[in-house]
Design a protein around this motif. Structure first.
Motif, PDB file in Angstrom:
ATOM      1  N   PRO A  61      -4.809   4.501  -0.020  1.00 14.96           N
ATOM      2  CA  PRO A  61      -5.577   4.320   1.220  1.00 14.96           C
ATOM      3  C   PRO A  61      -5.732   5.603   2.018  1.00 14.96           C
ATOM      4  O   PRO A  61      -6.613   5.704   2.861  1.00 14.96           O
ATOM      5  N   ARG A  62      -4.898   6.616   1.763  1.00 11.35           N
ATOM      6  CA  ARG A  62      -5.051   7.925   2.390  1.00 11.35           C
ATOM      7  C   ARG A  62      -4.166   8.913   1.639  1.00 11.35           C
ATOM      8  O   ARG A  62      -3.028   8.606   1.294  1.00 11.35           O
ATOM      9  N   THR A  63      -4.694  10.095   1.369  1.00 11.37           N
ATOM     10  CA  THR A  63      -3.908  11.202   0.817  1.00 11.37           C
ATOM     11  C   THR A  63      -4.023  12.375   1.779  1.00 11.37           C
ATOM     12  O   THR A  63      -5.133  12.805   2.111  1.00 11.37           O
ATOM     13  N   ALA A 121      -3.224   9.368  11.000  1.00 11.87           N
ATOM     14  CA  ALA A 121      -3.997   9.053   9.796  1.00 11.87           C
ATOM     15  C   ALA A 121      -3.239   8.093   8.891  1.00 11.87           C
ATOM     16  O   ALA A 121      -3.810   7.131   8.347  1.00 11.87           O
ATOM     17  N   LEU A 122      -1.943   8.336   8.715  1.00  6.82           N
ATOM     18  CA  LEU A 122      -1.144   7.481   7.837  1.00  6.82           C
ATOM     19  C   LEU A 122      -0.900   6.114   8.474  1.00  6.82           C
ATOM     20  O   LEU A 122      -0.935   5.083   7.792  1.00  6.82           O
ATOM     21  N   CYS A 171       0.492   5.538   0.367  1.00  5.48           N
ATOM     22  CA  CYS A 171      -0.252   6.775   0.592  1.00  5.48           C
ATOM     23  C   CYS A 171       0.484   7.927  -0.074  1.00  5.48           C
ATOM     24  O   CYS A 171       1.679   7.851  -0.358  1.00  5.48           O
ATOM     25  N   GLU A 186       0.827  -1.206   0.000  1.00  8.95           N
ATOM     26  CA  GLU A 186       0.000   0.000   0.000  1.00  8.95           C
ATOM     27  C   GLU A 186       0.867   1.263   0.000  1.00  8.95           C
ATOM     28  O   GLU A 186       1.883   1.338   0.700  1.00  8.95           O
ATOM     29  N   ALA A 190      -4.033   4.141   8.004  1.00  7.06           N
ATOM     30  CA  ALA A 190      -4.262   3.731   6.620  1.00  7.06           C
ATOM     31  C   ALA A 190      -3.372   2.572   6.211  1.00  7.06           C
ATOM     32  O   ALA A 190      -3.754   1.772   5.337  1.00  7.06           O
ATOM     33  N   THR A 223      -7.206  13.485   4.076  1.00  9.51           N
ATOM     34  CA  THR A 223      -7.058  14.257   5.306  1.00  9.51           C
ATOM     35  C   THR A 223      -6.512  15.619   4.894  1.00  9.51           C
ATOM     36  O   THR A 223      -5.474  15.693   4.226  1.00  9.51           O
ATOM     37  N   GLY A 260      -9.423   7.855  -3.044  1.00 12.77           N
ATOM     38  CA  GLY A 260      -9.366   7.332  -1.691  1.00 12.77           C
ATOM     39  C   GLY A 260      -9.592   8.421  -0.656  1.00 12.77           C
ATOM     40  O   GLY A 260      -9.730   9.609  -0.991  1.00 12.77           O
ATOM     41  N   PRO A 261      -9.600   8.059   0.629  1.00 11.84           N
ATOM     42  CA  PRO A 261      -9.852   9.028   1.702  1.00 11.84           C
ATOM     43  C   PRO A 261      -8.818  10.150   1.727  1.00 11.84           C
ATOM     44  O   PRO A 261      -7.647   9.948   1.411  1.00 11.84           O
TER      45      PRO A 261
END
Length: 305
Positions: free
Chosen positions: A171-173, A293-294, A144, A142, A297, A236, A233-234
């Motif tokens: 999975p997270r940006t 957050a990271l 990010c 994965e 993710a 923040t 993707g999600p």
């Protein structure tokens, strides 16, 4: 109310004339010329975190740094896109955040040293970032994305390009005060301009015009606010209210949520551009939110018993 340190930041920025490259077209052109004649150093500080190792390789002419935690098993990867108006090199604050993410989120962090204007342009740089993300997925699993200011534009435009190429969503940006519409045409920008001690519309237009290269200023690879956000993707997102990028950030948050994207948005009253990178209590709190957050993710979900 902002902390005493945060209240001192605007005065400091005005004293050092941090807005000189941005507040006027002439200032932006002179800054581009100065950076072209005297390129900045880009290597990491000698004294970073001792619990992180740093390696560098060169790919297609770019130095690519990788930060890895010394202890434990690193999970996944974060590609960090540094800011600086597409004209300034990666700074100490970027390296410190990258090292903190590597050590405390337990992941590898990739910091590409991409070409800056007038030599680097979005039509060249964004596809190269997408290629890097694809390669890192093969190596780490994965991946990010994260970026601040101009780097936020790069991160989000890269996510859009990967989505358009039918690649898996990140999975997270993480976007820190992202530049989203390089036309800077939102009328609310002029309302905030007098309160922003750092950025400026007139110089920003010059920098954005250089950065777009052969692309239209409204191309999502240049101005991701014009993208369709479906399937991303999600996100923040962080932005202070003393930042001319705030009006477009609010629009982007609403547009992404309307497209079904999960958005964790942090708007900080009276704080400046890229406040999570400032040495303030609010900056420290924001950096912990970024790390959390990271980490979340990239940590595999546990199966129910």
């Amino acid at each position: 109310m902002p902390s005493l340190l945060s209240r001192a930041v605007p005065a400091y920025l005005r004293v050092v004339r941090a807005n000189r490259p941005f507040i006027s077209a002439e200032g932006a052109r002179e800054h581009i010329r100065e950076r072209s004649l005297r390129p900045q150093a880009y290597g990491p500080p000698r004294l970073l975190r001792s619990d992180v190792t740093i390696e560098v390789r060169r790919e297609n002419g770019w130095p690519i740094y990788t930060l890895t935690p010394r202890s434990g098993h690193a999970r996944g990867n974060v590609v960090y896109c540094h800011g600086g108006g597409w004209v300034n090199e990666v700074a100490r604050q970027h390296w410190q955040l990258a090292a903190d993410v590597a050590a405390e989120a337990g992941t590898t962090v990739t910091v590409p040293i991409y070409p800056l204007i007038p030599y680097g342009t979005a039509d060249q740089v964004i596809p190269a970032f997408a290629n890097l993300v694809r390669a890192n997925r093969d190596q780490y699993g994965e991946v990010c994305l994260a970026g601040d200011s101009a780097g936020g534009q790069i991160a989000l435009s890269t996510a859009v390009l990967l989505r358009d190429e039918q690649q898996p969503a990140a999975p997270r940006t993480v976007l820190i005060s992202p530049a989203l519409d390089l036309s800077l045409s939102n009328p609310e920008i002029l309302t905030i301009q007098s309160e922003d001690p750092w950025l400026g519309r007139d110089g920003g237009l010059v920098l954005g015009d250089h950065w777009r290269g052969s692309l239209s200023i409204t191309d999502p690879l240049v101005s991701p606010l014009f993208a369709d956000f479906t399937g991303l993707g999600p996100l923040t997102v962080f932005c202070g209210t003393r930042d001319i990028l705030l009006p477009d950030t609010r629009i982007m948050v609403g547009k992404a949520r309307a497209a079904g994207v999960e958005v964790d948005y942090h708007e900080a009253p009276e704080l400046v551009h890229v406040y999570p990178l400032t040495p303030t209590p609010e900056g420290s709190e924001a950096r912990m939110l970024i790390i959390d957050a990271l980490r979340g993710a990239l940590t595999p979900a546990t199966s129910p018993a």
